[in-house]
Design a protein around this motif. Sequence first.
Motif, PDB file in Angstrom:
ATOM      1  N   TYR A   1      12.826   3.714 -17.739  1.00  0.00           N
ATOM      2  CA  TYR A   1      13.481   3.458 -16.650  1.00  0.00           C
ATOM      3  C   TYR A   1      14.957   3.340 -16.873  1.00  0.00           C
TER       4      TYR A   1
ATOM      5  N   PHE B   1       8.621  -8.832 -17.337  1.00  0.00           N
ATOM      6  CA  PHE B   1       9.900  -8.989 -16.303  1.00  0.00           C
ATOM      7  C   PHE B   1       9.261  -9.077 -15.070  1.00  0.00           C
TER       8      PHE B   1
ATOM      9  N   PHE C   1       9.960  -8.294 -11.792  1.00  0.00           N
ATOM     10  CA  PHE C   1      10.772  -7.260 -11.245  1.00  0.00           C
ATOM     11  C   PHE C   1      11.267  -7.302  -9.787  1.00  0.00           C
TER      12      PHE C   1
ATOM     13  N   VAL D   1      17.966  -2.780 -11.343  1.00  0.00           N
ATOM     14  CA  VAL D   1      16.950  -3.683 -11.774  1.00  0.00           C
ATOM     15  C   VAL D   1      16.175  -2.763 -13.049  1.00  0.00           C
ATOM     16  N   TYR D   2      16.060  -1.577 -12.690  1.00  0.00           N
ATOM     17  CA  TYR D   2      15.473  -0.933 -13.876  1.00  0.00           C
ATOM     18  C   TYR D   2      16.165  -0.886 -15.100  1.00  0.00           C
TER      19      TYR D   2
ATOM     20  N   GLU E   1      15.732  -4.303 -16.639  1.00  0.00           N
ATOM     21  CA  GLU E   1      14.466  -4.110 -17.464  1.00  0.00           C
ATOM     22  C   GLU E   1      14.372  -3.382 -18.762  1.00  0.00           C
TER      23      GLU E   1
END
Length: 118
Positions: free
Chosen positions: A6, A55, A57, A110-111, A114
């Motif tokens: 990601y 995580f 998400f 957000v990816y 992560e």
Amino acid sequence: MAQTAYADMPGEEQFRNYCASCHGAQADGNGPLGDVLNMSVPDLTTIAQRNDGKFPFLEVVHMVDGRTGVMAHGSDMPVWGDQFSVGAGSGMERDLSAVYEVRGRILSLVYYLESIQK
């Protein structure tokens, strides 16, 4: 730092442009504006560690888009869902593509977060 599929440049770029001033270039909570805040700035590379190795998400998405808040400067952390919408129109003017663009920017960020978990 762990890297996942990601990890992408747009998310990293979003981070540099909107988050690094408070959270630091390495997302470790040591940004140049951290000293002027009314709270300590969290290390974003340890989100998973603080959540039993997972995580969260959707929780992070909600934090970024403003559904859940963080107090800083005596007010909420900037609501990036609103900030990313600036210029995309509002109310009846706003079309579905603008909504998808905002969501995409938030998801990309957000990816990226992560992907940088320790």
